[in-house]
Design an enzyme around this catalytic site. Structure first.
Site, PDB file in Angstrom:
ATOM      1  N   GLU A 230      -5.545  -8.179  -0.546  1.00  0.00           N
ATOM      2  CA  GLU A 230      -6.270  -7.847   0.696  1.00  0.00           C
ATOM      3  C   GLU A 230      -7.708  -7.546   0.311  1.00  0.00           C
ATOM      4  O   GLU A 230      -7.956  -6.620  -0.478  1.00  0.00           O
ATOM      5  CB  GLU A 230      -5.666  -6.626   1.404  1.00  0.00           C
ATOM      6  CG  GLU A 230      -4.376  -6.918   2.119  1.00  0.00           C
ATOM      7  CD  GLU A 230      -3.905  -5.758   2.990  1.00  0.00           C
ATOM      8  OE1 GLU A 230      -4.761  -5.046   3.568  1.00  0.00           O
ATOM      9  OE2 GLU A 230      -2.684  -5.560   3.080  1.00  0.00           O
TER      10      GLU A 230
ATOM     11  N   GLU B  49       0.819  -1.228   0.000  1.00  0.00           N
ATOM     12  CA  GLU B  49       0.000   0.000   0.000  1.00  0.00           C
ATOM     13  C   GLU B  49       0.848   1.271   0.000  1.00  0.00           C
ATOM     14  O   GLU B  49       0.638   2.184   0.809  1.00  0.00           O
ATOM     15  CB  GLU B  49      -0.971   0.006   1.187  1.00  0.00           C
ATOM     16  CG  GLU B  49      -1.999  -1.087   1.085  1.00  0.00           C
ATOM     17  CD  GLU B  49      -3.145  -0.977   2.084  1.00  0.00           C
ATOM     18  OE1 GLU B  49      -3.076  -0.163   3.019  1.00  0.00           O
ATOM     19  OE2 GLU B  49      -4.134  -1.716   1.902  1.00  0.00           O
TER      20      GLU B  49
HETATM   21  O1  AHR Z   1      -5.451  -5.730   6.928  1.00  0.00           O
HETATM   22  C1  AHR Z   1      -5.305  -4.599   7.729  1.00  0.00           C
HETATM   23  C2  AHR Z   1      -4.519  -3.484   7.050  1.00  0.00           C
HETATM   24  O2  AHR Z   1      -5.268  -3.005   5.972  1.00  0.00           O
HETATM   25  C3  AHR Z   1      -3.200  -3.854   6.420  1.00  0.00           C
HETATM   26  O3  AHR Z   1      -2.149  -3.833   7.327  1.00  0.00           O
HETATM   27  C4  AHR Z   1      -3.023  -2.794   5.380  1.00  0.00           C
HETATM   28  O4  AHR Z   1      -2.250  -3.232   4.301  1.00  0.00           O
HETATM   29  C5  AHR Z   1      -4.434  -2.397   5.014  1.00  0.00           C
HETATM   30  O5  AHR Z   1      -4.613  -1.039   5.032  1.00  0.00           O
END
Ligand code: AHR
Length: 508
Positions: free
Chosen positions: A292, A173
């Protein structure tokens, strides 16, 4: 009762089901690692401290790959802290989650855990506070069999065989201002390219993932992907997508349609990648690693006061999911499968305790959240080829996504067996679904004498209270149950409001 119809025809093939669609994520965050996968002294723990109850649930969940060690955590992580004798491992501030990291678990323990669980590890490198050299060092430590300083160090630390990690995420990210070492797309693209080029000098066969956007509402969405891929196109295989959804006050219908955003997200990223490829005159295709995704009540986390000190493994992001969350999550799985031609991998974030399908009590019980079930059923029954199905059904109006169909579906077909996954998003109405499965009954020569098709098993995940949850005391409150409300000739099945349904069909 609403009426709907769909046709399943194996000719409407999308792509093979990719096993990496059923990945998850273990981050050093809250209680995911400590009192999640690892808790020495727990009654079910093995001699290394891995919880046996969590391992059993992980296997039952059908997880195939697992991303590690972050997440936001990785952008401040020094991997060397987590290897070697435990008593010499330093305690560090984890700035991402305002916690103390004890480093009791590091890459060697994590890879051992993945072997016990039967999973493929997927590793992220730190491109926040670190760069090319540290990524190369970690790669050497993990993948070189022996005969170099870092591979011999791994052996001395007890890991004789190389970890042989194939898939690597180039940071996490990096488009987000919350990320340690946040960069512009150009800065990140150049660093990712340099890191990828050097990693490929060690092993040209690695699969590398460049960071895409942290969400489709990021102000740089689209331009970020285009710029990063301009820098990295020939050097990476995938671009990542991250997305989290939650019910906004009083808008259950809109929440149940959140997969509309994921559909748009994937299509936009694929078009952007293809456009960069066309501009560069490349025939190579960049795929999506949706590494994610989940339902996450982020607004609750953001409005909670920060912890006063630097606790070790505090309970963070421990969302307790209800039925509607599980149905929304089922719809997100349907979307990932529908895009199997370009979504090469996906990771449900995360695995244990932290916005997770598995919950644990420290020293105590482990149980399945509602969201465990759609994931586990899809991982188990999605086999063979993904087949596109388009239900003809009523639609409803949402504030966020406009008009959306009440049903969302995909099928998979594996020779004899076909499985249909369907979500009914209607908040009030059951839907009677007529399934035209004549194409499945055809003989191998394409003739029509192959025989009738019947429903061999149908299950539904629903509850009269859409906000019903599972707890340690009542772990089976929301669980898939047989759906017997179906008949043949023509095939029909009734799908309750707010439900996730798995319908298995085969030739009679
Ligand atoms: O999954 C929780 C968080 O969400 C992770 O650490 C990050 O990559 C995202 O913003």
């Amino acid at each position: 009762m609403l009426q709907a119809q769909l046709t399943i025809d194996p000719a409407h093939r999308v792509a093979p089901v990719r096993r990496r669609t059923f990945g998850t994520f273990v981050e050093h965050l809250g209680r995911c690692v400590y009192t999640g996968i690892y808790e020495p002294g727990h009654p079910t723990a093995d001699e290394e401290g891995f919880r046996g109850d969590v391992l059993a649930l992980t296997r039952e969940l059908g997880v195939t790959t697992v991303r590690y060690p972050g997440g936001n955590f990785v952008s401040g992580y020094r991997w060397e802290d987590g290897v070697g004798p435990r008593e010499r491992r330093p305690r560090r501030l984890d700035l991402a989650w305002h916690s103390t990291e004890t480093n009791e678990i590091g890459v060697d323990e994590f890879v051992r855990w993945t072997r016990l669980a039967g999973l493929e590890p997927m590793m992220a490198v730190n491109l926040g506070t670190r760069g090319v050299q540290e990524s190369l060092d970690l790669l050497e430590y993990c993948n070189i069999p022996s005969g170099t300083a870092l591979s011999d160090l791994r052996i001395a630390n007890g890991a004789k065989e190389p970890h042989d990690i194939r898939m690597w995420c180039l940071g996490n990210e990096m488009d987000g201002p919350w990320q340690i070492g946040h960069k512009t797309a150009r800065e990140y693209g150049r660093l990712a390219a340099e890191t990828a080029r050097a990693m490929r000098m060690v092993d040209p066969g690695l699969e590398l993932v460049a960071c895409g956007s942290s969400g489709s509402s990021m102000p740089t969405f689209g331009t970020w992907e285009a710029t990063v891929l301009e820098e990295t196109y020939d050097l990476v295989d995938h671009i990542s997508c991250h997305a989290y959804y939650e019910e906004k006050e009083g808008d259950l219908g809109g929440f149940l349609a959140c997969a509309t955003d994921m559909e748009h997200f994937i299509s936009t990223v694929v078009s952007t990648a293809d456009q960069v490829g066309a501009r560069l005159g490349s025939r190579k295709r960049i795929n999506v690693s949706f590494d994610e995704w989940n339902v996450w009540y982020m607004s609750r986390f953001q409005s909670a006061p920060p912890p006063p000190d630097w606790p070790v493994a505090p309970p963070l992001l421990e969302d307790h999911y209800h039925l509607a969350d599980a149905v929304a999550l089922g719809s997100l799985i349907i979307t990932l499968l529908r895009h199997s031609d370009r979504v090469a991998a996906a990771c449900l974030a995360q695995l244990v305790n932290v916005i997770a399908p598995i919950m644990t009590e420290p020293g105590g019980r482990a149980w399945r959240q509602t969201t465990f079930h759609p994931f586990a059923q899809a991982a188990r029954y999605a086999k063979g080829e993904v087949v596109r199905v388009e239900p003809a059904c009523p639609s409803y109006e949402t504030a966020e996504f406009g008009e959306v169909p009440v049903l969302h579906a995909v099928a998979t077909h594996d020779g004899q067996d076909t499985t249909l996954f369907v979500v009914n998003r209607s908040v009030r109405e059951p839907v009677e679904l007529e399934i035209d499965a004549r194409a499945l009954g055809m003989g191998t020569d394409g003739g029509t004498h192959g025989g009738a098709v019947r429903i061999t098993e149908a299950t539904t995940l629903t509850h009269e209270d859409v906000y019903a949850r599972n707890t340690a005391d009542d772990p089976g409150r929301v669980t898939p149950r047989p759906n017997t409300d179906h008949r043949s000739d023509p095939l029909r099945i009734v799908l309750p409001p707010v439900s996730w349904n798995v319908i298995r069909l085969s030739k009679a």
